[in-house]
Design a protein around this motif. Structure first.
Motif, PDB file in Angstrom:
ATOM      1  N   ARG A  21       1.014  -1.140  -0.061  1.00  0.00           N
ATOM      2  CA  ARG A  21       0.117  -0.340   0.031  1.00  0.00           C
ATOM      3  C   ARG A  21       0.648   1.267   0.418  1.00  0.00           C
ATOM      4  NH1 ARG A  21      -3.663  -0.808   5.248  1.00  0.00           N
ATOM      5  NH2 ARG A  21      -1.600  -0.605   5.867  1.00  0.00           N
ATOM      6  N   MET A  22      -0.048   2.467  -0.520  1.00  0.00           N
ATOM      7  CA  MET A  22       0.651   4.053  -0.412  1.00  0.00           C
ATOM      8  C   MET A  22       1.301   4.177   0.772  1.00  0.00           C
ATOM      9  SD  MET A  22       0.449   7.051  -2.813  1.00  0.00           S
ATOM     10  CE  MET A  22      -1.343   7.542  -2.166  1.00  0.00           C
ATOM     11  N   GLY A  23       2.340   4.553   1.867  1.00  0.00           N
ATOM     12  CA  GLY A  23       1.932   5.314   2.914  1.00  0.00           C
ATOM     13  C   GLY A  23       3.836   4.351   3.214  1.00  0.00           C
ATOM     14  N   SER A  24       3.960   5.607   4.446  1.00  0.00           N
ATOM     15  CA  SER A  24       5.145   5.551   5.129  1.00  0.00           C
ATOM     16  C   SER A  24       5.472   4.414   6.243  1.00  0.00           C
ATOM     17  CB  SER A  24       5.282   6.896   6.355  1.00  0.00           C
ATOM     18  OG  SER A  24       5.117   7.709   5.102  1.00  0.00           O
ATOM     19  N   GLY A  25       4.420   3.768   6.411  1.00  0.00           N
ATOM     20  CA  GLY A  25       4.447   2.290   7.835  1.00  0.00           C
ATOM     21  C   GLY A  25       5.307   1.346   7.103  1.00  0.00           C
ATOM     22  N   ALA A  26       5.894   0.550   7.771  1.00  0.00           N
ATOM     23  CA  ALA A  26       6.701  -0.996   7.453  1.00  0.00           C
ATOM     24  C   ALA A  26       6.052  -1.593   6.473  1.00  0.00           C
ATOM     25  CB  ALA A  26       6.626  -1.696   8.630  1.00  0.00           C
ATOM     26  N   GLY A  27       6.305  -2.021   5.600  1.00  0.00           N
ATOM     27  CA  GLY A  27       5.813  -2.366   4.513  1.00  0.00           C
ATOM     28  C   GLY A  27       5.023  -1.708   3.439  1.00  0.00           C
ATOM     29  N   GLU A  28       4.773  -0.566   3.800  1.00  0.00           N
ATOM     30  CA  GLU A  28       4.179   0.631   2.900  1.00  0.00           C
ATOM     31  C   GLU A  28       4.873   1.548   1.751  1.00  0.00           C
ATOM     32  OE1 GLU A  28       0.366   1.553   5.161  1.00  0.00           O
ATOM     33  OE2 GLU A  28       2.043   2.958   5.734  1.00  0.00           O
ATOM     34  N   ALA A  47      13.774   0.519  -4.552  1.00  0.00           N
ATOM     35  CA  ALA A  47      13.788   1.518  -3.722  1.00  0.00           C
ATOM     36  C   ALA A  47      12.899   2.790  -3.411  1.00  0.00           C
ATOM     37  CB  ALA A  47      14.776   2.155  -4.775  1.00  0.00           C
ATOM     38  N   ASP A  48      12.503   2.464  -2.456  1.00  0.00           N
ATOM     39  CA  ASP A  48      11.639   3.865  -1.767  1.00  0.00           C
ATOM     40  C   ASP A  48      11.337   4.936  -1.840  1.00  0.00           C
ATOM     41  OD1 ASP A  48       8.920   4.531  -0.839  1.00  0.00           O
ATOM     42  OD2 ASP A  48       8.705   3.435   0.960  1.00  0.00           O
ATOM     43  N   GLU A  49      11.616   5.802  -2.368  1.00  0.00           N
ATOM     44  CA  GLU A  49      12.543   7.050  -2.421  1.00  0.00           C
ATOM     45  C   GLU A  49      11.701   7.355  -2.007  1.00  0.00           C
ATOM     46  OE1 GLU A  49      13.517  10.288  -6.777  1.00  0.00           O
ATOM     47  OE2 GLU A  49      11.733   9.590  -6.020  1.00  0.00           O
ATOM     48  N   GLY A  50      10.512   7.719  -2.178  1.00  0.00           N
ATOM     49  CA  GLY A  50       9.408   8.864  -0.677  1.00  0.00           C
ATOM     50  C   GLY A  50      10.073   8.510   0.737  1.00  0.00           C
ATOM     51  N   ASN A  51      10.357   7.069   1.336  1.00  0.00           N
ATOM     52  CA  ASN A  51      10.288   7.118   2.300  1.00  0.00           C
ATOM     53  C   ASN A  51      11.816   6.680   2.878  1.00  0.00           C
ATOM     54  OD1 ASN A  51       7.422   7.371   3.550  1.00  0.00           O
ATOM     55  ND2 ASN A  51       7.428   5.477   1.881  1.00  0.00           N
ATOM     56  N   ASN A  52      12.725   7.697   1.031  1.00  0.00           N
ATOM     57  CA  ASN A  52      14.058   7.320   1.750  1.00  0.00           C
ATOM     58  C   ASN A  52      14.715   6.676   2.146  1.00  0.00           C
ATOM     59  OD1 ASN A  52      16.479   9.216   1.429  1.00  0.00           O
ATOM     60  ND2 ASN A  52      16.815   9.182   3.589  1.00  0.00           N
ATOM     61  N   ARG A  53      14.407   5.401   1.488  1.00  0.00           N
ATOM     62  CA  ARG A  53      14.862   3.921   2.639  1.00  0.00           C
ATOM     63  C   ARG A  53      15.075   3.184   1.336  1.00  0.00           C
ATOM     64  NH1 ARG A  53       9.067   2.745   6.466  1.00  0.00           N
ATOM     65  NH2 ARG A  53       8.093   2.766   4.274  1.00  0.00           N
ATOM     66  N   ILE A  54      15.012   1.567   1.676  1.00  0.00           N
ATOM     67  CA  ILE A  54      14.989   0.353   0.818  1.00  0.00           C
ATOM     68  C   ILE A  54      14.122  -1.263   1.698  1.00  0.00           C
ATOM     69  CG2 ILE A  54      16.362  -1.743  -0.174  1.00  0.00           C
ATOM     70  CD1 ILE A  54      17.127   0.786  -1.609  1.00  0.00           C
ATOM     71  N   GLN A  55      13.205  -1.407   1.295  1.00  0.00           N
ATOM     72  CA  GLN A  55      12.375  -2.294   1.565  1.00  0.00           C
ATOM     73  C   GLN A  55      12.343  -3.395   1.417  1.00  0.00           C
ATOM     74  OE1 GLN A  55       9.096  -0.909   3.928  1.00  0.00           O
ATOM     75  NE2 GLN A  55       8.702   0.271   2.685  1.00  0.00           N
ATOM     76  N   THR A  56      12.951  -4.173   2.048  1.00  0.00           N
ATOM     77  CA  THR A  56      12.672  -5.755   1.686  1.00  0.00           C
ATOM     78  C   THR A  56      11.400  -6.698   2.219  1.00  0.00           C
ATOM     79  OG1 THR A  56      15.647  -5.745   2.577  1.00  0.00           O
ATOM     80  CG2 THR A  56      14.296  -7.825   2.008  1.00  0.00           C
ATOM     81  N   PHE A  57      11.602  -7.158   1.078  1.00  0.00           N
ATOM     82  CA  PHE A  57       9.837  -7.761   1.219  1.00  0.00           C
ATOM     83  C   PHE A  57      10.304 -10.168   0.635  1.00  0.00           C
ATOM     84  CE2 PHE A  57       8.115  -4.351   0.291  1.00  0.00           C
ATOM     85  CZ  PHE A  57       7.277  -3.972   0.915  1.00  0.00           C
ATOM     86  N   ASP A  58      10.040 -11.068   1.674  1.00  0.00           N
ATOM     87  CA  ASP A  58       9.922 -12.723   1.219  1.00  0.00           C
ATOM     88  C   ASP A  58       9.088 -12.959  -0.316  1.00  0.00           C
ATOM     89  OD1 ASP A  58       7.509 -13.300   1.599  1.00  0.00           O
ATOM     90  OD2 ASP A  58       7.597 -13.746   3.168  1.00  0.00           O
ATOM     91  N   LYS A  59       9.764 -13.447  -1.238  1.00  0.00           N
ATOM     92  CA  LYS A  59       8.977 -14.391  -2.549  1.00  0.00           C
ATOM     93  C   LYS A  59       7.607 -13.897  -2.059  1.00  0.00           C
ATOM     94  CE  LYS A  59       9.290 -19.192  -1.730  1.00  0.00           C
ATOM     95  NZ  LYS A  59      10.169 -19.818  -2.768  1.00  0.00           N
ATOM     96  N   LEU A  60       6.699 -13.881  -1.477  1.00  0.00           N
ATOM     97  CA  LEU A  60       5.374 -14.074  -1.139  1.00  0.00           C
ATOM     98  C   LEU A  60       4.710 -12.782  -1.093  1.00  0.00           C
ATOM     99  CD1 LEU A  60       4.805 -17.303   0.934  1.00  0.00           C
ATOM    100  CD2 LEU A  60       4.541 -16.793  -1.540  1.00  0.00           C
ATOM    101  N   GLY A  61       6.222 -12.073  -1.207  1.00  0.00           N
ATOM    102  CA  GLY A  61       5.005  -9.748  -0.314  1.00  0.00           C
ATOM    103  C   GLY A  61       4.939  -9.692   0.696  1.00  0.00           C
TER     104      GLY A  61
END
Length: 206
Positions: A21-28, A47-61
């Motif tokens: 989802r769009m947002g600034s929480g974990a996974g958003e 590369a989550d530019e808007g939140n200035n971070r790299i987010q990591t997900f497993d293959k199931l999302g």
């Protein structure tokens, strides 16, 4: 090899989807730019530019973790391009003007020392001689920088192969594919930087 991959794709009853989802929480995410997959673990890096971070997900999302480095040149690094290669995560910092390297666990390793003006897409490969070679778009200077231990060089298209706003670059066997969003156009170069041909939205340009 390609036909086999296509057959496997057709046999899938339902695609595997990673959604956020769009947002600034974990996974958003907010204005995501690049995406990369670790082929050893199937983890997905965004590369989550808007939140200035790299987010990591497993293959199931499913969300795993995030990491970020405060840029020395800017308050916001603005991660853009990303590539996982040989157990390392390469990230271009659009505002920071460099490429940073992390472990797949998110630990900072190093960064390029030379200033890159508005870096966007990137790719990483080994040369036939074994040197690590980093290709990164500099959208502000309309070129692709090639950085390696054997020396740095610049690919800057001229005449038929000119690109104005390079946004992404990919190594495909012995070819270098450069996406220009200003035209828009896909340019094909040799790995040595020699222009070969271009594709536009309605076909082959030259």
């Amino acid at each position: 090899m390609i036909n086999s991959s296509l057959d496997n794709f057709r046999q899938k009853q339902s695609p595997e989807v990673c959604s956020s989802r769009m947002g600034s929480g974990a996974g958003e995410v907010l204005a995501p730019k690049g995406i990369a997959i670790d082929l050893c673990t199937d983890n997905i890096f965004i590369a989550d530019e808007g939140n200035n971070r790299i987010q990591t997900f497993d293959k199931l999302g499913d969300y795993q973790f995030s990491f970020v480095r405060q840029s020395s040149r800017s308050k916001r690094s603005m991660p853009y391009g990303i590539k996982v290669f040989e157990g390392l995560v390469f990230v271009s910092e659009y505002s920071g003007g460099c490429v940073c390297v992390y472990t797949t666990e998110g630990d900072f390793v190093c960064s390029t020392t030379n200033l890159i003006y508005w870096p966007t897409g990137l790719d990483v490969e080994r040369t036939p001689g074994g040197d690590l070679c980093l290709y990164v778009c500099s959208s502000a200077t309309s070129c692709v920088l090639v950085l390696s231990n054997s020396g740095d060089r610049v690919i800057q298209g001229t005449s038929r192969g000119q690109f104005i706003q390079p946004k992404d670059v990919k190594v495909c066997q012995d070819k270098l594919l450069i996406l220009d969003l200003r035209d828009p156009c896909l340019h094909v170069f040799s790995l040595e930087g020699e222009y070969q041909r271009s594709f536009i939205s309605n076909g082959l340009a030259g």
